[in-house]
Design a protein around this motif. Structure first.
Motif, PDB file in Angstrom:
ATOM      1  N   GLU A 175      -3.791   2.587  -8.875  1.00 13.62           N
ATOM      2  CA  GLU A 175      -4.671   2.176  -7.769  1.00 13.62           C
ATOM      3  C   GLU A 175      -4.052   2.169  -6.400  1.00 13.62           C
ATOM      4  O   GLU A 175      -2.737   2.082  -6.230  1.00 13.62           O
ATOM      5  CB  GLU A 175      -5.011   0.391  -7.936  1.00 13.62           C
ATOM      6  N   GLU A 176      -5.007   2.621  -5.490  1.00 17.20           N
ATOM      7  CA  GLU A 176      -4.054   2.706  -4.140  1.00 17.20           C
ATOM      8  C   GLU A 176      -3.835   1.592  -3.417  1.00 17.20           C
ATOM      9  O   GLU A 176      -2.898   1.644  -2.527  1.00 17.20           O
ATOM     10  CB  GLU A 176      -5.642   3.289  -3.420  1.00 17.20           C
TER      11      GLU A 176
ATOM     12  N   TYR B   3      -4.719   2.224   1.968  1.00 20.98           N
ATOM     13  CA  TYR B   3      -5.753   1.825   1.129  1.00 20.98           C
ATOM     14  C   TYR B   3      -7.097   1.961   1.654  1.00 20.98           C
ATOM     15  O   TYR B   3      -7.153   2.000   2.774  1.00 20.98           O
ATOM     16  CB  TYR B   3      -5.721   0.185   0.500  1.00 20.98           C
TER      17      TYR B   3
ATOM     18  N   ALA C 168     -10.122   6.372   4.048  1.00 21.33           N
ATOM     19  CA  ALA C 168      -9.161   6.694   3.063  1.00 21.33           C
ATOM     20  C   ALA C 168      -7.962   7.170   4.360  1.00 21.33           C
ATOM     21  O   ALA C 168      -8.242   8.134   5.242  1.00 21.33           O
ATOM     22  CB  ALA C 168      -9.369   7.463   2.123  1.00 21.33           C
TER      23      ALA C 168
END
Length: 678
Positions: free
Chosen positions: A170-171, A21, A14
């Motif tokens: 969402e990333e 992402y 991360a």
């Protein structure tokens, strides 16, 4: 030397940066296709790897297939991160019941490099509604020429809905990204305000505090659409101050052309609260959504964006439907369609048809159909001849791609361009030239692509052929006019067909190792005069395959073999174009070769002895490219073989081009082949 193909799913660390992402190891529902290399799924630390090794030579292929999706009427989006190195590539396709081939969705183009790349890219691919259940196919291909070739994929996500939709929870941010431009960037905001569903969540924002100069602009870009989208786009936005910023939405095509869709009203009456917006979107070609904010002060505050969604129904029932470009398409098989002739003299565009012959090429569509030809009247010796063909009205302002084929025939030459295209204003009749012919090649159908812009008014497309006099004139042939919305660009893969025009190589075809000669890829005329085509069928300037009879003995054969095709309960349609020109021309056959050789081995036969003839032509058929259509059905894995035999003399150069597999049965075909049911 051992060549290793690696398709790996890597868990990335991360990173606390907007738009970055990390992989959650999403790989569920995909498995190795047993029809290809024996992939082994293993786990080594944070890496899930699918790998195969084989001896040197040829491309190495690995295929992953999803579970069967039983609700084909649902629009879906496939998202993933990928990395390709050296000459490797990654492709996406659909595998449907009843089709022997995969329907292409997307491909990472091969970009040969001297050193591997560590760059990860994101792709979002729309999967439109289908007629029957399907499976998603991911195919990795690594070149077999040595060196490190690999394909890696991460974060495979297959979800219901459209790829431009996003709630930014969402990333991966649904593939939305910043357009580098100044210092103001779109960033992820979290749990600062209430989203549309009254739950705290994430959103995107741009902050004027980052501005370093006046009128700084920041753009948030959606992923490029891969399917036509016509309907209602919805989103929420929020402003912190009434003035000092300009927030707008645009659509940008692949050529960088912008179309304004919406702009926030000024001054805003709704501050620090979510404002819903609905905008009609007409995107029949690939576009990106561009959310743009511009600041004239560093103290204006933030612009927030959230909950982007799409519906296939227009926001307003009174919205004008998209212009039907098919009204301007014509192959002249059944008449002039919506084209007409104008001018003070007698009509000079004549609709003609020619039977296949060794002297004059027929039409482009089938080789034996109809086309238009300028034909000045011998009895009328006017000082000049102008042939005008007027098309239907095109609305403005719009950008269109006009495609057509022309061929120069006979005549003694002309001082003026033999063919030109104009836009004619509907009201005033004013003309604006957008293209004129510069090639002088004769007796070859040449493909032309012209981007036309109707700007602010409705206009006609006008084809004009002019001659200075009867004795200084070139006849012009015209065929297969088509029109699409947007600028001219390479067409995307057709969802229901598989085409090989040999412009980029042999596609998935290979030379048979058990024949006497090879098919040769070439362009222009073949080396031997009075045999073979003058140019290819696709564009008149591209590539095709042929056998060179001067390098072969009479009766020797060359066979081109397709890649493996799956068995199917339904009929398949094979189309292709062939040229059998030359007094010594031999045979051209299309064969079906089953993959299962147990029966033929038991009979003491080789694989080629058990090939089934689907279609055949023998001897000279004329100088034209002729279209062949073959309906067939095979319930097990098989291959299609094109076999050409050298005839009695060197005037035996056989050629093929534009091979297409479609969902059967063939429609509107001619010269149909023999159906085959095992």
């Amino acid at each position: 030397m051992l060549i290793s193909f690696i398709l790996s799913l890597t868990v990335l660390p991360a990173v606390a940066l907007p738009g970055s992402y990390h992989s959650d190891g999403i790989f569920d529902g995909f498995q190795s296709d047993p029809a290809h290399s024996n992939w082994k799924l293993s786990q080594d630390g944070d890496t899930r790897r699918l790998e195969s090794s084989a001896g040197s030579g040829g491309d190495m292929r690995g295929v992953l297939v999803s579970v069967t999706l039983l609700e084909p009427t649902v629009w879906r989006c496939l998202r993933l991160h990928y990395r390709v190195t050296a000459s490797a590539s990654l492709q996406m396709a659909l595998r449907s019941e009843g089709l022997s081939f995969e329907q292409p969705l997307w491909s990472s183009h091969r970009t040969p490099s001297s050193s591997p790349s560590d760059t990860w890219s994101h792709v979002s691919v729309d999967i439109p509604k289908a007629a029957q259940p399907y499976r998603v196919v991911l195919e990795g291909l690594a070149g077999g020429g040595g060196g490190a070739n690999s394909v890696s994929v991460a974060d495979i996500q297959l979800t219901d809905g459209y790829c431009i939709e996003c709630d930014f929870e969402e990333e991966h941010l649904c593939g939305y990204s910043n357009q580098p431009n100044g210092t103001v960037k779109w960033s992820v905001g979290g749990r600062l305000s209430q989203a549309s569903d009254n739950t705290s969540g994430h959103h995107m924002f741009a902050d004027s505090a980052q501005a370093r100069t006046l009128q700084e602009v920041s753009q948030l870009l959606s992923p490029l659409t891969t399917e036509p989208l016509l309907g209602c786009l919805s989103f929420l936005y929020q402003l912190q101050q009434a003035e000092g910023q300009w927030f707008s939405l645009h659509a940008r095509d692949r050529q960088g052309q912008y179309q304004g869709l919406w702009r926030a009203p000024e001054p805003s009456q709704h501050l620090q609260e979510w404002v819903p917006v609905k905008v009609d979107l007409k995107a029949p070609y690939p576009v990106q959504l561009v959310f743009e904010v511009a600041y004239n002060s560093a103290t204006v505050g933030r612009v927030l964006l959230d909950d982007i969604s799409f519906s296939p129904e227009f926001c307003n029932a009174a919205t004008e439907p998209l212009f039907d470009t098919s009204v301007a398409s014509c192959d002249f098989e059944s008449g002039f369609c919506r084209y007409r002739q104008t001018g003070p003299s007698a009509p000079m565009w004549k609709r003609v048809a020619m039977a296949p012959n060794p002297y004059q090429a027929g039409d482009h569509t089938t080789g034996s159909g109809s086309f238009l030809l300028t034909a000045p009247n011998v009895a009328d010796r006017s000082s000049s001849y102008v042939s005008r063909l007027v098309g239907p009205v095109l609305p403005g302002p719009r950008r269109f791609c006009l495609r057509f084929f022309s061929s120069l025939r006979g005549g003694l030459g002309s001082a003026a361009p033999p063919l030109a295209v104009y836009l004619q204003h509907v009201s005033s009749g004013g003309l604006r030239e957008v293209w004129h012919q510069t090639q002088s090649t004769r007796d070859v159908w040449i493909k032309h692509e012209v981007t036309v812009n109707t700007k602010h008014s409705a206009q006609h497309v006008l084809f004009v052929s002019a001659c200075k006099s009867f004795w200084n004139c070139t006849s012009v042939a015209l065929d297969d006019i088509s029109l699409t919305l947007g600028d001219c660009a390479p067409p995307a893969g057709c969802p229901d067909s598989l085409l090989c025009d040999f412009e980029a190589g042999l596609c998935d075809y290979s030379q048979d190792q058990d024949d006497s000669a090879d098919w040769l890829r070439t362009r222009g005329p073949t080396p031997t005069a009075f045999t073979g085509p003058i140019g290819d069928h696709t564009s008149g300037r591209g590539h095709y395959l042929h056998i060179e009879a001067s390098n072969m003995l009479s009766g020797q054969q060359a066979r081109l073999v397709s890649g493996p095709l799956r068995g199917s309960r339904g009929q398949q349609c094979l189309r292709f174009f062939y040229c059998l020109y030359g007094t010594g021309t031999g045979d051209l056959r299309v064969l079906l070769r089953k993959r299962n050789t147990a029966l033929t081995t038991g009979l003491g036969l080789s694989g080629k002895d058990a090939d089934v003839v689907l279609w055949q032509r023998s001897g000279e058929q004329g100088i034209s490219w002729l279209r062949a259509t073959v309906n067939y059905q095979c319930g097990e894995q098989h291959q299609i073989v094109f076999e050409a035999s050298r005839g009695s003399s060197v005037l035996s150069d056989t050629a093929i081009d534009d091979i297409t597999f479609e969902r059967g049965p063939c429609s509107g075909g001619s010269r149909a082949g023999l159906p085959y049911v095992p």
